[in-house]
Design a protein around this motif. Structure first.
Motif, PDB file in Angstrom:
ATOM      1  N   THR A 165     -12.874 -20.479  -9.147  1.00 13.59           N
ATOM      2  CA  THR A 165     -13.019 -21.315  -7.958  1.00 13.59           C
ATOM      3  C   THR A 165     -12.270 -22.618  -8.185  1.00 13.59           C
ATOM      4  O   THR A 165     -11.992 -22.985  -9.338  1.00 13.59           O
ATOM      5  CB  THR A 165     -14.505 -21.613  -7.666  1.00 13.59           C
ATOM      6  OG1 THR A 165     -14.620 -22.303  -6.418  1.00 13.59           O
ATOM      7  CG2 THR A 165     -15.117 -22.489  -8.754  1.00 13.59           C
ATOM      8  N   THR A 166     -11.904 -23.299  -7.094  1.00 12.96           N
ATOM      9  CA  THR A 166     -11.259 -24.600  -7.236  1.00 12.96           C
ATOM     10  C   THR A 166     -12.237 -25.578  -7.878  1.00 12.96           C
ATOM     11  O   THR A 166     -13.444 -25.484  -7.666  1.00 12.96           O
ATOM     12  CB  THR A 166     -10.814 -25.131  -5.867  1.00 12.96           C
ATOM     13  OG1 THR A 166     -11.892 -24.981  -4.934  1.00 12.96           O
ATOM     14  CG2 THR A 166      -9.598 -24.371  -5.354  1.00 12.96           C
ATOM     15  N   TYR A 167     -11.711 -26.525  -8.665  1.00 13.02           N
ATOM     16  CA  TYR A 167     -12.555 -27.386  -9.494  1.00 13.02           C
ATOM     17  C   TYR A 167     -12.568 -28.830  -9.018  1.00 13.02           C
ATOM     18  O   TYR A 167     -11.527 -29.483  -8.925  1.00 13.02           O
ATOM     19  CB  TYR A 167     -12.078 -27.318 -10.945  1.00 13.02           C
ATOM     20  CG  TYR A 167     -12.984 -26.493 -11.841  1.00 13.02           C
ATOM     21  CD1 TYR A 167     -13.663 -25.387 -11.331  1.00 13.02           C
ATOM     22  CD2 TYR A 167     -13.171 -26.815 -13.170  1.00 13.02           C
ATOM     23  CE1 TYR A 167     -14.491 -24.634 -12.129  1.00 13.02           C
ATOM     24  CE2 TYR A 167     -14.001 -26.060 -13.988  1.00 13.02           C
ATOM     25  CZ  TYR A 167     -14.665 -24.969 -13.459  1.00 13.02           C
ATOM     26  OH  TYR A 167     -15.495 -24.217 -14.234  1.00 13.02           O
ATOM     27  N   GLY A 168     -13.773 -29.334  -8.744  1.00 11.93           N
ATOM     28  CA  GLY A 168     -13.933 -30.718  -8.346  1.00 11.93           C
ATOM     29  C   GLY A 168     -13.503 -31.685  -9.440  1.00 11.93           C
ATOM     30  O   GLY A 168     -12.996 -32.787  -9.160  1.00 11.93           O
ATOM     31  N   ILE A 224      -9.866 -32.288  -9.100  1.00 12.38           N
ATOM     32  CA  ILE A 224      -9.586 -33.099  -7.921  1.00 12.38           C
ATOM     33  C   ILE A 224      -9.830 -34.572  -8.253  1.00 12.38           C
ATOM     34  O   ILE A 224      -9.100 -35.460  -7.820  1.00 12.38           O
ATOM     35  CB  ILE A 224     -10.459 -32.657  -6.730  1.00 12.38           C
ATOM     36  CG1 ILE A 224     -10.091 -31.230  -6.311  1.00 12.38           C
ATOM     37  CG2 ILE A 224     -10.286 -33.610  -5.543  1.00 12.38           C
ATOM     38  CD1 ILE A 224     -11.003 -30.640  -5.259  1.00 12.38           C
ATOM     39  N   ALA A 229      -4.019 -27.618  -7.035  1.00 12.02           N
ATOM     40  CA  ALA A 229      -5.419 -27.326  -7.344  1.00 12.02           C
ATOM     41  C   ALA A 229      -5.508 -26.466  -8.597  1.00 12.02           C
ATOM     42  O   ALA A 229      -4.726 -25.525  -8.769  1.00 12.02           O
ATOM     43  CB  ALA A 229      -6.088 -26.614  -6.174  1.00 12.02           C
ATOM     44  N   VAL A 279     -11.257 -32.470   0.787  1.00 14.91           N
ATOM     45  CA  VAL A 279     -11.142 -33.621  -0.121  1.00 14.91           C
ATOM     46  C   VAL A 279      -9.713 -33.750  -0.628  1.00 14.91           C
ATOM     47  O   VAL A 279      -9.140 -34.849  -0.658  1.00 14.91           O
ATOM     48  CB  VAL A 279     -12.124 -33.476  -1.307  1.00 14.91           C
ATOM     49  CG1 VAL A 279     -11.901 -34.596  -2.322  1.00 14.91           C
ATOM     50  CG2 VAL A 279     -13.561 -33.498  -0.809  1.00 14.91           C
ATOM     51  N   LEU A 280      -9.120 -32.628  -1.013  1.00 13.38           N
ATOM     52  CA  LEU A 280      -7.737 -32.645  -1.498  1.00 13.38           C
ATOM     53  C   LEU A 280      -6.780 -33.178  -0.431  1.00 13.38           C
ATOM     54  O   LEU A 280      -5.865 -33.957  -0.734  1.00 13.38           O
ATOM     55  CB  LEU A 280      -7.305 -31.228  -1.897  1.00 13.38           C
ATOM     56  CG  LEU A 280      -7.349 -30.861  -3.372  1.00 13.38           C
ATOM     57  CD1 LEU A 280      -6.990 -29.392  -3.555  1.00 13.38           C
ATOM     58  CD2 LEU A 280      -6.434 -31.739  -4.194  1.00 13.38           C
ATOM     59  N   HIS A 340     -13.504 -28.492  -0.831  1.00 13.69           N
ATOM     60  CA  HIS A 340     -12.491 -28.980  -1.767  1.00 13.69           C
ATOM     61  C   HIS A 340     -11.149 -29.193  -1.076  1.00 13.69           C
ATOM     62  O   HIS A 340     -10.426 -30.148  -1.374  1.00 13.69           O
ATOM     63  CB  HIS A 340     -12.332 -27.997  -2.930  1.00 13.69           C
ATOM     64  CG  HIS A 340     -13.435 -28.079  -3.931  1.00 13.69           C
ATOM     65  ND1 HIS A 340     -13.638 -27.121  -4.899  1.00 13.69           N
ATOM     66  CD2 HIS A 340     -14.407 -28.999  -4.133  1.00 13.69           C
ATOM     67  CE1 HIS A 340     -14.674 -27.446  -5.644  1.00 13.69           C
ATOM     68  NE2 HIS A 340     -15.157 -28.583  -5.194  1.00 13.69           N
ATOM     69  N   GLN A 341     -10.810 -28.304  -0.160  1.00 19.25           N
ATOM     70  CA  GLN A 341      -9.539 -28.455   0.556  1.00 19.25           C
ATOM     71  C   GLN A 341      -9.535 -29.713   1.425  1.00 19.25           C
ATOM     72  O   GLN A 341      -8.516 -30.393   1.540  1.00 19.25           O
ATOM     73  CB  GLN A 341      -9.266 -27.221   1.419  1.00 19.25           C
ATOM     74  CG  GLN A 341      -8.965 -25.964   0.634  1.00 19.25           C
ATOM     75  CD  GLN A 341      -7.868 -26.165  -0.392  1.00 19.25           C
ATOM     76  OE1 GLN A 341      -6.763 -26.584  -0.055  1.00 19.25           O
ATOM     77  NE2 GLN A 341      -8.171 -25.892  -1.646  1.00 19.25           N
ATOM     78  N   GLU A 385     -17.689 -24.007  -0.487  1.00 20.83           N
ATOM     79  CA  GLU A 385     -17.261 -24.953  -1.526  1.00 20.83           C
ATOM     80  C   GLU A 385     -15.739 -25.113  -1.490  1.00 20.83           C
ATOM     81  O   GLU A 385     -15.208 -26.223  -1.600  1.00 20.83           O
ATOM     82  CB  GLU A 385     -17.711 -24.430  -2.887  1.00 20.83           C
ATOM     83  CG  GLU A 385     -17.301 -25.290  -4.067  1.00 20.83           C
ATOM     84  CD  GLU A 385     -17.673 -24.647  -5.397  1.00 20.83           C
ATOM     85  OE1 GLU A 385     -18.228 -25.355  -6.247  1.00 20.83           O
ATOM     86  OE2 GLU A 385     -17.406 -23.432  -5.582  1.00 20.83           O
ATOM     87  N   HIS A 386     -15.040 -24.007  -1.336  1.00 21.24           N
ATOM     88  CA  HIS A 386     -13.586 -24.029  -1.299  1.00 21.24           C
ATOM     89  C   HIS A 386     -13.072 -24.858  -0.123  1.00 21.24           C
ATOM     90  O   HIS A 386     -12.161 -25.680  -0.283  1.00 21.24           O
ATOM     91  CB  HIS A 386     -13.048 -22.594  -1.193  1.00 21.24           C
ATOM     92  CG  HIS A 386     -11.564 -22.498  -1.176  1.00 21.24           C
ATOM     93  ND1 HIS A 386     -10.826 -22.198  -2.297  1.00 21.24           N
ATOM     94  CD2 HIS A 386     -10.657 -22.692  -0.186  1.00 21.24           C
ATOM     95  CE1 HIS A 386      -9.541 -22.210  -1.987  1.00 21.24           C
ATOM     96  NE2 HIS A 386      -9.418 -22.507  -0.707  1.00 21.24           N
TER      97      HIS A 386
END
Length: 439
Positions: free
Chosen positions: A298-301, A304, A68, A260-261, A257-258, A253-254
């Motif tokens: 923050t993690t980025y869509g 991903i 990520a 989806v990842l 993302h996890q 949001e995080h």
């Protein structure tokens, strides 16, 4: 049968391929990551450095198991502006650091208690409207940048400009076209394409001054904002309530993302290395950014999306992108070039980006089939939306809780105290099961 990865998580690519694949990730996050500091008056160069360092810290904390990339968070734009107005950039950095600490506390609780409690605390009916508030709350900022020569000035001093508006609309149109029509690698960087194209249009219409680029050195230390050097840290309750509640949104949001990842890569990241490690990595990245003077991470869509399309899951590629971002931050001419991007160009891109943020909140409500025939759901969403967009706030002397924080806190409280009927309990159970499902 799941498609095999081109490069799995711990595979190391050849050096030429490594560079190209890492640059691709850098470009995917570049436009959005530099936009946030430009909007809040921070250094884009510092944002690049803190983004790279934060990503490396995240990879270390997650034991190199989650590919990520972390970049500047849009959710903190309004809180940073408010905190800066109260106590300068140093106050905003203290608030960001406290938000990072909140991540650490949540990570500790998840490690001890599991992650189901946070799913109950932050269901879609709470998080969706809060995300809508973030997007629509920024709408005025985007429109002001698009229309005025001097956005940010007092209302009586704003100077309307047809030229700025036309440049903004051209930038917006090109960005939309890039999203809709471009394929392959170019489809991953539509924001960057929009900014570059808008910049060229602005240059030929006389809105760009390249003097700072000519005067800048090739190697230059970014304008770090460092505690005890640039400012003396001090605790302020108002800053706490301005910044920390936003973590409610970014945590949700995080987690998304996890999920989806996990599906993209085919590994249960929430179980291994664990959601607590991932959230801790995000929090440490945000605290690092705060110490250096950059916006929270923050993690980025976007990144991903790169993983999903390329099937390149190597953490070495992600780490390479982080190292390049840090390097770019110390190249003075690149930082100077970024600073010359006209507000009209950023306004055009922001109209789309902020709208997408609001729309993603709607999408969360739709995807999770939140039923607004149920009075409880209708009340929670209605109260959050009106308080957040309407700008309600609490102010007692120097203590202040701004609208976004109020909306988030009241939304969580309403979700906890309003009784659920059997249908709602069933929906909540389905949501929690969905959050635990990996492909």
């Amino acid at each position: 049968m799941r498609e095999k990865p081109v490069l799995d998580i711990h595979e190391v690519p050849s050096k030429p391929k490594w560079l190209i694949l890492s640059l691709q990730h850098l470009f995917a996050m570049f436009g959005a990551t530099i936009l946030v500091p430009l909007l809040v008056g921070l250094s884009p160069a510092v944002a690049l450095v803190s983004s790279g360092l934060g990503t490396l810290a995240y990879l270390l904390i997650t034991k190199g198991q989650i590919p990520a990339y972390l970049g500047s968070s849009f959710a903190f734009i309004v809180p940073i502006v408010l905190a800066t107005e109260i106590g300068g950039p140093g106050a905003a950095m203290i608030g960001s650091f406290m938000a990072g600490l909140a991540y650490g506390i949540v990570a500790l609780l998840i490690k001890q208690l599991g992650h189901q409690w946070i799913m109950k605390l932050l269901p879609p009916v709470v998080v969706g409207p809060i995300i809508i508030v973030i997007g629509l709350g920024l709408a005025g900022v985007a429109v002001d940048m698009a229309m005025y020569e001097n956005p940010g000035a007092p209302e009586s001093e704003l100077i309307y400009s047809v030229k700025h508006l036309l440049v903004a609309m051209a930038t917006l149109a090109i960005t939309i076209g890039a999203i809709i029509f471009l394929k392959g690698v170019f489809s991953l960087v539509p924001i960057l394409i929009g900014i570059v194209s808008g910049y060229l249009i602005a240059y030929f219409t006389g809105l760009v001054d390249l003097t700072p680029v000519k005067e800048a050195s090739w190697i230059q230390v970014p304008d770090f904002i460092i505690p005890f050097v640039s400012y003396t840290p001090s605790f302020n309750a108002s800053i706490f309530f301005i910044m920390v509640p936003v973590a409610i949104v970014t945590l949700s949001e995080h987690i998304g993302h996890q999920m989806v990842l996990s599906k993209v890569v085919g590994r249960p990241f929430i179980q291994k290395p664990g959601l607590h490690r991932s959230i801790l990595g995000d929090g440490v990245a945000t605290m690092l950014a705060a110490v250096l003077g950059g916006p929270p991470n923050t993690t980025y869509g976007e990144n991903i999306g790169v993983l999903a399309i390329t099937r390149v899951f190597s953490v070495f590629v992600i780490g390479g992108a982080a190292v390049i971002a840090i390097t770019f931050g110390f190249i003075g001419k690149i930082a100077a070039l970024i600073s010359t991007v006209p507000s009209a160009v950023m306004g055009g891109v922001s109209i789309l980006l902020f709208g997408i943020i609001a729309s993603s909140g709607l999408r969360m409500l739709i995807d999770n089939k939140v039923d607004f025939n149920i009075k409880r759901n209708l009340i929670i969403a209605a109260v959050i939306t009106v308080i957040g967009i309407g700008g309600a706030f609490i102010k007692i002397d120097n203590f202040q809780i701004p609208a976004m924080a109020m909306a988030a806190i009241i939304g969580v409280v309403l979700n906890l105290v309003l009784p659920q009927d059997e249908q709602e309990k069933t929906e909540q159970k389905k949501y929690e099961e969905k959050q635990n499902t990996v492909a």
